[in-house]
Design a protein around this motif. Structure first.
Motif, PDB file in Angstrom:
ATOM      1  N   GLY A  19       0.861  -1.262  -0.043  1.00 41.05           N
ATOM      2  CA  GLY A  19      -0.006  -0.034   0.039  1.00 41.05           C
ATOM      3  C   GLY A  19       0.639   1.301   0.008  1.00 41.05           C
ATOM      4  N   PHE A  20       1.999   1.110  -0.163  1.00 37.73           N
ATOM      5  CA  PHE A  20       2.918   2.456  -0.025  1.00 37.73           C
ATOM      6  C   PHE A  20       2.834   3.163  -1.308  1.00 37.73           C
ATOM      7  CE2 PHE A  20       4.765   0.153   3.547  1.00 37.73           C
ATOM      8  CZ  PHE A  20       5.225   1.152   4.403  1.00 37.73           C
ATOM      9  N   THR A  21       3.022   4.300  -1.191  1.00 40.53           N
ATOM     10  CA  THR A  21       2.787   5.132  -2.785  1.00 40.53           C
ATOM     11  C   THR A  21       3.923   6.115  -2.845  1.00 40.53           C
ATOM     12  OG1 THR A  21       1.350   6.805  -1.951  1.00 40.53           O
ATOM     13  CG2 THR A  21       0.385   4.996  -2.752  1.00 40.53           C
ATOM     14  N   THR A  22       3.964   6.821  -4.008  1.00 40.35           N
ATOM     15  CA  THR A  22       5.000   7.957  -3.882  1.00 40.35           C
ATOM     16  C   THR A  22       4.930   8.957  -2.779  1.00 40.35           C
ATOM     17  OG1 THR A  22       3.450   9.346  -5.168  1.00 40.35           O
ATOM     18  CG2 THR A  22       4.965   7.835  -6.548  1.00 40.35           C
ATOM     19  N   ALA A  23       3.687   8.952  -2.402  1.00 36.87           N
ATOM     20  CA  ALA A  23       3.406  10.216  -1.158  1.00 36.87           C
ATOM     21  C   ALA A  23       4.264   9.548   0.069  1.00 36.87           C
ATOM     22  CB  ALA A  23       2.107  10.208  -0.652  1.00 36.87           C
ATOM     23  N   ASP A  24       4.762   8.265   0.223  1.00 37.83           N
ATOM     24  CA  ASP A  24       5.524   7.782   1.209  1.00 37.83           C
ATOM     25  C   ASP A  24       7.165   7.873   0.883  1.00 37.83           C
ATOM     26  OD1 ASP A  24       3.441   6.658   2.763  1.00 37.83           O
ATOM     27  OD2 ASP A  24       3.091   5.318   1.030  1.00 37.83           O
ATOM     28  N   ASP A  25       7.357   8.216  -0.398  1.00 44.30           N
ATOM     29  CA  ASP A  25       8.741   8.336  -0.707  1.00 44.30           C
ATOM     30  C   ASP A  25       9.312   9.896  -0.217  1.00 44.30           C
ATOM     31  OD1 ASP A  25       8.916   6.079  -1.675  1.00 44.30           O
ATOM     32  OD2 ASP A  25       8.432   6.715  -3.698  1.00 44.30           O
ATOM     33  N   THR A  26       9.654  10.124   0.918  1.00 49.14           N
ATOM     34  CA  THR A  26       9.742  11.494   1.171  1.00 49.14           C
ATOM     35  C   THR A  26      11.070  11.478   2.282  1.00 49.14           C
ATOM     36  OG1 THR A  26       8.740  13.602   2.285  1.00 49.14           O
ATOM     37  CG2 THR A  26       8.254  11.462   3.147  1.00 49.14           C
ATOM     38  N   TYR A  56      13.747   7.781  -9.888  1.00 49.34           N
ATOM     39  CA  TYR A  56      12.445   7.012 -10.452  1.00 49.34           C
ATOM     40  C   TYR A  56      13.156   6.547 -11.774  1.00 49.34           C
ATOM     41  CZ  TYR A  56       8.993   7.759  -6.672  1.00 49.34           C
ATOM     42  OH  TYR A  56       8.417   7.798  -5.584  1.00 49.34           O
ATOM     43  N   GLU A  57      13.343   7.295 -12.654  1.00 50.01           N
ATOM     44  CA  GLU A  57      13.927   7.159 -14.103  1.00 50.01           C
ATOM     45  C   GLU A  57      15.166   6.433 -14.136  1.00 50.01           C
ATOM     46  OE1 GLU A  57      15.146   9.814 -18.147  1.00 50.01           O
ATOM     47  OE2 GLU A  57      14.007  10.621 -16.456  1.00 50.01           O
ATOM     48  N   LEU A  58      16.087   7.052 -13.118  1.00 52.31           N
ATOM     49  CA  LEU A  58      17.377   6.270 -13.064  1.00 52.31           C
ATOM     50  C   LEU A  58      17.211   4.651 -12.480  1.00 52.31           C
ATOM     51  CD1 LEU A  58      19.774   8.906 -11.536  1.00 52.31           C
ATOM     52  CD2 LEU A  58      19.674   8.065 -13.884  1.00 52.31           C
ATOM     53  N   ASP A  62       8.519   3.799 -13.454  1.00 46.67           N
ATOM     54  CA  ASP A  62       7.718   4.704 -13.850  1.00 46.67           C
ATOM     55  C   ASP A  62       7.622   5.989 -13.117  1.00 46.67           C
ATOM     56  OD1 ASP A  62       5.711   4.283 -12.100  1.00 46.67           O
ATOM     57  OD2 ASP A  62       4.430   3.019 -13.423  1.00 46.67           O
ATOM     58  N   LYS A  63       6.667   6.900 -13.500  1.00 49.87           N
ATOM     59  CA  LYS A  63       6.612   8.186 -12.778  1.00 49.87           C
ATOM     60  C   LYS A  63       5.770   7.921 -11.329  1.00 49.87           C
ATOM     61  CE  LYS A  63       5.932  10.752 -17.167  1.00 49.87           C
ATOM     62  NZ  LYS A  63       7.174  11.596 -17.221  1.00 49.87           N
ATOM     63  N   GLU A  64       5.332   6.914 -11.085  1.00 47.22           N
ATOM     64  CA  GLU A  64       4.775   6.647  -9.930  1.00 47.22           C
ATOM     65  C   GLU A  64       5.578   5.595  -8.968  1.00 47.22           C
ATOM     66  OE1 GLU A  64       1.657   7.821  -8.847  1.00 47.22           O
ATOM     67  OE2 GLU A  64       1.706   8.749 -10.718  1.00 47.22           O
ATOM     68  N   GLY A  65       6.868   5.491  -9.458  1.00 54.23           N
ATOM     69  CA  GLY A  65       7.687   4.676  -8.779  1.00 54.23           C
ATOM     70  C   GLY A  65       7.560   3.028  -8.799  1.00 54.23           C
TER      71      GLY A  65
END
Length: 78
Positions: A19-26, A56-58, A62-65
């Protein structure tokens, strides 16, 4: 190196399924708002909004990780 990359991507997939998302990548808010006090980057702050998409690109995500199908095939995880 390939084994380490496989592990990193498996951990990412595990976290996404949990359930983790890009919002958790901080990082801590202090690092995002308080300027660096000394050194060659004095006065700068971390621009996570710019760095995270590049990271993410490296990684081949994708753009959502999310690891791309191409990345998973490259690591024999597809």
């Amino acid at each position: 190196m390939k084994t380490g990359e496989r592990i990193w991507n498996l951990e990412r997939i595990w976290n996404l399924k949990a359930g983790f998302t890009t919002a958790d990548d901080t990082i801590p808010e202090r690092i995002l708002k308080e300027p660096i006090l000394t050194g060659p980057s004095k006065g700068e702050i971390s621009h996570l909004d710019v760095m995270l998409p590049e990271y993410y690109e490296l990684r081949g995500w994708d753009k959502e990780g999310v690891p791309t199908e191409t990345k998973l095939q490259d690591l024999a995880l597809a």
